[in-house]
Write a protein that holds these residues in place. Structure first.
Motif, short mmCIF file in Angstrom:
data_model
loop_
_atom_site.label_atom_id
_atom_site.label_comp_id
_atom_site.label_asym_id
_atom_site.label_seq_id
_atom_site.Cartn_x
_atom_site.Cartn_y
_atom_site.Cartn_z
N THR A 217 0.68 -1.27 -0.10
CA THR A 217 0.16 0.01 -0.08
C THR A 217 0.99 1.34 -0.34
O THR A 217 0.21 2.42 -0.24
N ASP A 218 2.14 1.15 0.18
CA ASP A 218 3.01 2.22 0.05
C ASP A 218 3.32 2.61 -1.17
O ASP A 218 4.03 1.96 -2.02
N PRO A 219 2.94 4.07 -1.80
CA PRO A 219 3.20 4.30 -2.95
C PRO A 219 4.82 4.33 -3.67
O PRO A 219 5.02 4.08 -4.85
N ALA A 220 5.49 4.83 -2.46
CA ALA A 220 6.86 4.77 -2.86
C ALA A 220 7.59 3.33 -3.03
O ALA A 220 8.34 2.95 -4.10
N VAL A 221 7.09 2.39 -2.43
CA VAL A 221 7.47 1.05 -2.38
C VAL A 221 6.95 0.29 -3.79
O VAL A 221 7.52 -0.38 -4.46
N LYS A 222 5.66 0.52 -4.12
CA LYS A 222 5.25 0.18 -5.34
C LYS A 222 5.80 0.68 -6.48
O LYS A 222 6.02 0.01 -7.44
N MET A 223 6.37 2.07 -6.63
CA MET A 223 6.99 2.58 -7.77
C MET A 223 8.35 1.90 -7.74
O MET A 223 8.68 1.57 -9.06
N ALA A 228 11.78 -1.68 -11.20
CA ALA A 228 12.60 -2.83 -11.10
C ALA A 228 12.19 -3.92 -12.10
O ALA A 228 12.94 -4.60 -12.75
N TRP A 229 10.87 -3.98 -11.91
CA TRP A 229 10.25 -5.38 -12.71
C TRP A 229 9.64 -4.88 -14.07
O TRP A 229 9.07 -5.75 -14.75
N PRO A 350 9.34 -11.48 -19.50
CA PRO A 350 10.62 -11.72 -19.88
C PRO A 350 11.72 -12.33 -18.27
O PRO A 350 12.64 -11.49 -18.09
N ALA A 351 11.38 -13.45 -17.93
CA ALA A 351 11.94 -13.90 -16.69
C ALA A 351 13.15 -14.43 -17.01
O ALA A 351 13.13 -15.66 -16.81
N ASP A 352 14.24 -13.89 -17.67
CA ASP A 352 15.62 -14.48 -18.17
C ASP A 352 16.43 -14.66 -16.80
O ASP A 352 17.48 -13.99 -17.36
N TYR A 353 15.95 -15.30 -15.81
CA TYR A 353 17.02 -15.44 -14.98
C TYR A 353 17.99 -16.69 -15.37
O TYR A 353 17.45 -17.72 -15.82
N LEU A 366 16.48 -4.42 -3.86
CA LEU A 366 15.21 -4.15 -3.63
C LEU A 366 14.85 -4.20 -1.95
O LEU A 366 13.85 -3.53 -1.93
N THR A 367 15.48 -4.61 -1.16
CA THR A 367 15.19 -5.03 0.24
C THR A 367 16.08 -4.60 1.09
O THR A 367 17.37 -5.21 1.39
N PRO A 368 15.87 -3.47 1.91
CA PRO A 368 17.03 -3.11 2.84
C PRO A 368 17.48 -3.85 3.90
O PRO A 368 18.47 -3.95 4.14
#
Length: 562
Positions: A217-223, A228-229, A350-353, A366-368
């Motif tokens: 629900t956090d707009p900054a997190v969503k952005m 990234a994706w 394109p999940a080219d991992y 993406l994860t502090p």
């Protein structure tokens, strides 16, 4: 949840498992709602070794578990009365001047509201509800408060109630009241129920967060995640498991993807679960064996075991550890990340991992709380999060100096009864749990010849006084019935359960304990009340049925080891 911060709300331990190795005569362990030696044997052994070194052990559990037998004080409370017991302990600590007043003044808030409620729960009043003698409540409170350090441990005996959040808040209240937060050999330590369930939650396998408990629900997190994706993301909180089943019944969910879970045995009220799963347009199951849930699936995707893949596991005390592939995947099975990547690519993303490491590096960017953890660093051993940068050693103890929210918030928690209590038609109480030989729904352990041989079939624990009233002897075939379903099993007549209480596991397909349990859930977390429901027990007379009927009642599971 409790105001102790995101990490605590996630169910993570605030302290390290290995602090148990340092505990001695000036320390105490408070274990409530945890059959530790059977459900978490490694930690249970550490507790008993600490006890042998002189550490005081207080155990609150309705059943006479192994850890309860070793306790200095065993509080045998009635299931569903945890809030009363914990408020009763707090009352004694408050009235006898044993609270850590400096800690309360400097590091907490809302203390007066908590105190007002706790002062209602005198030992005598608490005893009248919990059935624990008042003198034992007083003795336990003194041990917990007078120890230099007291570490609290709990598991599903606390959380699997309609009052699960209230129970957790009450445990946190007791820890703050005695100043046992943010210090070694203390803390509030929930022991996770399954392997790497902590890691799954850390990675966002919850309906309301991304990785590292970042709110959807956090707009900054969503952005941040959208960038990234390269995809548009929703800011709506998803469905919990009970809500998902209800949505299926209302035709609001058409497709379900079950990944490494066996709801046909692990969820309450199995008859309702089966009805919902069969109502779906499409059920997809990804697992390492053909579980009871996979048997009714439209599509089964064969994953691999831990020994067939690389990656990380996060333990119950937040320690991130490397796992390494020992053998190649069998047959057509694939590591989970490859299955999921293939599905995403088939759907146009394109999940080219190329490896788990590449996925891990994306995640930590993406994860502090995981930012400083790398595969290279993990070669030297596990690292507990939060670990904000690569120079950081990790955080074995949370909330040192201050809580992640600032001040720890006391909660004023009143007592609420369980959703279902014994009555004339269903006069006994039922609680559920595990035995040491088996794990969860038995998907792996019941395929192990040795483990299945150690505990090959289900039984219902019933107190001798209740058994005598029902003309039941040890080993008799019995029916066990609730408002949701019925099963056949054997009676185990034992004082391990008190009069009025029965106990069953959920390991066995032939006698599935969760056909009996109540799907009523905590209003906040939606965790079902597995630990309390009302039940009736009846001795079976097979003389009128003949041999064939008996075989039907006692059919062998196709998942049993052979």
């Amino acid at each position: 949840m409790s105001g102790l911060g995101t990490a605590f709300g996630s169910g993570a331990m605030t302290n390290s498992i290995y602090e148990l190795d340092d505990m001695g005569p000036k320390d105490a362990i408070f274990a409530i709602g945890t059959n530790t030696t059977e459900c978490h044997p490694k930690i249970g052994v550490k507790m008993l070794k600490a006890k042998a070194r002189g550490t005081k052990l207080v155990v609150a559990d309705p059943r006479k578990t192994d850890v309860a037998r070793h306790a200095d004080v065993w509080l045998r409370h009635k299931p569903g009365t945890d809030v009363v017991l914990l408020n009763g302990l707090s009352h004694v600590i408050l009235t006898e001047g044993l609270a850590d007043e400096a800690f309360i003044a400097e590091r907490t808030e809302n203390f007066e509201a908590f105190k007002e409620v706790a002062m209602k729960f005198t030992p005598e009043y608490a005893a009248s509800i919990t059935k624990v003698p008042a003198e034992k409540i007083i003795e336990a409170a003194r041990i917990i408060a007078k120890a230099d350090n007291t570490a609290s441990y709990y598991t599903m005996g606390i959380t699997q109630h309609t009052t699960g959040v209230d129970n957790v808040l009450s445990v946190a209240n007791l820890a703050m009241l005695t100043g046992n937060m943010g210090k070694p050999k203390g803390g509030v330590n929930p022991l996770r129920g399954q392997n790497n369930v902590q890691g799954s939650c850390d990675m966002g396998a919850l309906p309301n967060v991304y990785t590292g408990y970042q709110p959807v629900t956090d707009p900054a997190v969503k952005m941040k995640f959208e960038k990234a994706w390269n995809a548009k993301l929703s800011d709506k909180v998803g469905l919990t498991i009970p809500s998902t089943l209800n949505a299926i019944a209302k035709d609001k969910v058409k497709i379900l993807y079950v990944f490494g879970e066996n709801p046909m045995r692990s969820d309450p009220d199995i008859n309702h679960v089966e009805h919902c799963l069969k109502h779906l347009d499409c059920l997809i199951v990804q697992d390492i064996f053909l579980t009871e849930t996979a048997e009714i699936a439209d599509v089964v995707l064969p994953g691999v075991s831990f020994a067939e893949k690389d990656g990380t596991f996060s333990s119950t005390d937040r320690t991130v550890q490397r796992i390494r592939k020992a053998i190649e995947p069998r047959g057509n099975s694939l590591p989970d990340w490859q299955i999921l990547s293939n599905i995403m690519k088939a759907m146009g993303y394109p999940a080219d991992y190329s490896s788990p490491k590449e996925i891990f590096d994306e995640m930590r960017s993406l994860t502090p709380s995981y930012a400083g953890i790398t595969y290279k660093r993990l070669e030297n051993g596990g690292i507990p999060w939060p670990c904000p940068n690569e120079d950081h050693p990790g955080t074995p103890i949370l909330h040192i100096g201050k809580f992640s929210r600032g001040l720890g918030k006391f909660a004023a928690v009143e007592y609420r009864e369980p959703a279902e209590l014994p009555d004339e038609e269903y006069p006994l109480m039922l609680t559920t749990g595990r035995v040491v030989a088996h794990y969860h729904t038995g998907t792996m352990t019941r395929r192990s010849w040795g483990l299945n041989g150690a505990h090959p079939e289900e039984s219902l624990e019933i107190n001798p006084q209740d058994a005598e009233k029902l003309n039941i002897e040890d080993g008799d075939e019995i029916s066990v019935t609730t408002r949701r379903g019925s099963l056949i099993t054997k009676a185990q007549v034992t004082t391990r359960v008190p009069q009025g209480l029965t106990f069953i596991t959920f390991h066995f397909t032939e006698s599935p304990g969760n056909i009996l349990t109540n799907s009523a859930a905590d209003p906040v977390t939606q965790t079902p009340e597995f630990k309390v429901c009302s039940v009736k027990v009846k001795k079976l007379d097979f003389s009128d049925f003949g041999c064939q009927k008996r075989k039907i009642f006692r059919k062998k599971s196709k998942h049993e080891a052979v």
